[in-house]
Design a protein around this motif. Structure first.
Motif, PDB file in Angstrom:
ATOM      1  N   ILE A   1       1.506  -1.415   0.298  1.00  0.00           N
ATOM      2  CA  ILE A   1      -0.171  -0.395   0.097  1.00  0.00           C
ATOM      3  C   ILE A   1       1.141   1.658   0.108  1.00  0.00           C
ATOM      4  O   ILE A   1       0.152   2.376  -0.696  1.00  0.00           O
ATOM      5  CB  ILE A   1      -0.702   0.246   1.060  1.00  0.00           C
ATOM      6  CG1 ILE A   1      -1.907  -1.188   1.358  1.00  0.00           C
ATOM      7  CG2 ILE A   1      -1.912   1.052   1.581  1.00  0.00           C
ATOM      8  CD1 ILE A   1      -2.746  -1.188   1.982  1.00  0.00           C
ATOM      9  N   ALA A   2       2.060   1.457   0.367  1.00  0.00           N
ATOM     10  CA  ALA A   2       3.324   2.540   1.024  1.00  0.00           C
ATOM     11  C   ALA A   2       3.221   2.554  -0.462  1.00  0.00           C
ATOM     12  O   ALA A   2       3.945   3.299  -0.876  1.00  0.00           O
ATOM     13  CB  ALA A   2       4.470   2.478   1.749  1.00  0.00           C
TER      14      ALA A   2
ATOM     15  N   TYR B   1       2.528   1.833  -3.559  1.00  0.00           N
ATOM     16  CA  TYR B   1       1.067   2.414  -4.372  1.00  0.00           C
ATOM     17  C   TYR B   1       1.440   3.542  -3.619  1.00  0.00           C
ATOM     18  O   TYR B   1       0.587   4.788  -4.695  1.00  0.00           O
ATOM     19  CB  TYR B   1       0.200   1.213  -3.797  1.00  0.00           C
ATOM     20  CG  TYR B   1      -1.651   1.939  -4.676  1.00  0.00           C
ATOM     21  CD1 TYR B   1      -1.527   1.865  -5.639  1.00  0.00           C
ATOM     22  CD2 TYR B   1      -1.962   3.299  -4.256  1.00  0.00           C
ATOM     23  CE1 TYR B   1      -2.504   2.853  -6.698  1.00  0.00           C
ATOM     24  CE2 TYR B   1      -3.102   4.057  -4.884  1.00  0.00           C
ATOM     25  CZ  TYR B   1      -3.176   3.430  -5.926  1.00  0.00           C
ATOM     26  OH  TYR B   1      -4.482   4.323  -6.661  1.00  0.00           O
ATOM     27  N   ILE B   2       1.063   4.487  -2.568  1.00  0.00           N
ATOM     28  CA  ILE B   2       0.594   5.287  -2.731  1.00  0.00           C
ATOM     29  C   ILE B   2       2.110   6.371  -2.998  1.00  0.00           C
ATOM     30  O   ILE B   2       1.687   7.617  -3.598  1.00  0.00           O
ATOM     31  CB  ILE B   2       0.836   5.892  -0.823  1.00  0.00           C
ATOM     32  CG1 ILE B   2      -0.563   5.300  -0.698  1.00  0.00           C
ATOM     33  CG2 ILE B   2       0.483   7.732  -0.538  1.00  0.00           C
ATOM     34  CD1 ILE B   2      -1.254   4.941   1.157  1.00  0.00           C
ATOM     35  N   LEU B   3       3.745   5.576  -2.908  1.00  0.00           N
ATOM     36  CA  LEU B   3       4.819   6.767  -3.361  1.00  0.00           C
ATOM     37  C   LEU B   3       4.818   6.691  -4.468  1.00  0.00           C
ATOM     38  O   LEU B   3       5.019   7.688  -5.478  1.00  0.00           O
ATOM     39  CB  LEU B   3       5.775   5.497  -3.113  1.00  0.00           C
ATOM     40  CG  LEU B   3       6.873   6.601  -3.104  1.00  0.00           C
ATOM     41  CD1 LEU B   3       7.316   7.480  -2.454  1.00  0.00           C
ATOM     42  CD2 LEU B   3       8.371   5.414  -2.872  1.00  0.00           C
TER      43      LEU B   3
ATOM     44  N   VAL C   1       1.888   6.877  -6.717  1.00  0.00           N
ATOM     45  CA  VAL C   1       0.382   7.533  -7.412  1.00  0.00           C
ATOM     46  C   VAL C   1       1.542   9.036  -7.122  1.00  0.00           C
ATOM     47  O   VAL C   1       0.914   9.871  -8.002  1.00  0.00           O
ATOM     48  CB  VAL C   1      -0.525   7.483  -6.069  1.00  0.00           C
ATOM     49  CG1 VAL C   1      -1.079   8.863  -6.821  1.00  0.00           C
ATOM     50  CG2 VAL C   1      -1.201   6.469  -6.992  1.00  0.00           C
ATOM     51  N   ASN C   2       2.369   9.291  -5.921  1.00  0.00           N
ATOM     52  CA  ASN C   2       2.882  11.074  -5.808  1.00  0.00           C
ATOM     53  C   ASN C   2       4.186  11.456  -6.658  1.00  0.00           C
ATOM     54  O   ASN C   2       3.355  12.217  -6.919  1.00  0.00           O
ATOM     55  CB  ASN C   2       3.545  10.898  -4.409  1.00  0.00           C
ATOM     56  CG  ASN C   2       2.441  10.567  -3.355  1.00  0.00           C
ATOM     57  OD1 ASN C   2       0.628  11.253  -3.951  1.00  0.00           O
ATOM     58  ND2 ASN C   2       1.751  10.809  -1.949  1.00  0.00           N
TER      59      ASN C   2
ATOM     60  N   ASP D   1       2.184  12.111 -10.175  1.00  0.00           N
ATOM     61  CA  ASP D   1       0.925  12.975  -9.996  1.00  0.00           C
ATOM     62  C   ASP D   1       2.789  14.013 -10.162  1.00  0.00           C
ATOM     63  O   ASP D   1       1.503  15.239 -10.727  1.00  0.00           O
ATOM     64  CB  ASP D   1       0.163  12.775  -9.164  1.00  0.00           C
ATOM     65  CG  ASP D   1      -0.821  12.410  -9.389  1.00  0.00           C
ATOM     66  OD1 ASP D   1      -1.207  12.183  -9.820  1.00  0.00           O
ATOM     67  OD2 ASP D   1      -1.585  12.031  -7.900  1.00  0.00           O
TER      68      ASP D   1
ATOM     69  N   THR E   1       1.302   9.183 -14.109  1.00  0.00           N
ATOM     70  CA  THR E   1       0.860   7.889 -13.281  1.00  0.00           C
ATOM     71  C   THR E   1       0.442   6.779 -13.427  1.00  0.00           C
ATOM     72  O   THR E   1       0.688   5.904 -13.061  1.00  0.00           O
ATOM     73  CB  THR E   1      -0.567   8.677 -12.353  1.00  0.00           C
ATOM     74  OG1 THR E   1       0.027   9.832 -12.057  1.00  0.00           O
ATOM     75  CG2 THR E   1      -0.882   7.882 -10.919  1.00  0.00           C
TER      76      THR E   1
ATOM     77  N   LEU F   1       2.080   2.983 -12.432  1.00  0.00           N
ATOM     78  CA  LEU F   1       0.698   2.527 -12.233  1.00  0.00           C
ATOM     79  C   LEU F   1       0.614   0.933 -12.830  1.00  0.00           C
ATOM     80  O   LEU F   1       0.454  -0.245 -12.478  1.00  0.00           O
ATOM     81  CB  LEU F   1      -1.086   2.841 -11.870  1.00  0.00           C
ATOM     82  CG  LEU F   1      -0.414   3.838 -10.245  1.00  0.00           C
ATOM     83  CD1 LEU F   1      -2.152   4.053 -10.880  1.00  0.00           C
ATOM     84  CD2 LEU F   1       0.084   3.145  -9.234  1.00  0.00           C
TER      85      LEU F   1
END
Length: 90
Positions: free
Chosen positions: A17-18, A20-22, A24-25, A28, A38, A42
């Motif tokens: 999950i971390a 994935y968040i990294l 995405v950021n 962006d 992005t 992904l």
């Protein structure tokens, strides 16, 4: 099965999950065409996760019998709802 999956499955999921968040950021922040970078990042993460889970996590999808196929038919209305919602958005 992988040892980290057996001993700490929640920590293993939190790492993904971390990640994935990294990603995405980072995507962006890259700019350019909106959401293109992005989406590409992904997609790469999805392919990596697919091959990672295929080699390390036994899913049990190797054998598929006709009796199991009948139970899968119960999920067709759910799939139809997803398609209808998607077409409504288009």
């Amino acid at each position: 099965m992988n040892r980290s999956l057996e001993t700490k499955p929640v920590a293993h999921a939190l790492v993904w999950i971390a990640l994935y968040i990294l990603i995405v950021n980072i995507g962006d922040a890259m700019g350019g065409i909106p959401n293109l970078s992005t989406s590409l990042l992904l997609t790469v993460l999805s392919v990596v996760l697919f091959f990672y889970s295929k080699t390390r996590i036994p899913m049990g999808f190797d054998i598929f019998s006709k009796s199991e196929a009948k139970t899968v038919l119960y999920y067709l209305p759910l799939g139809a709802l997803v398609v209808i919602a998607y077409l409504g958005g288009v």
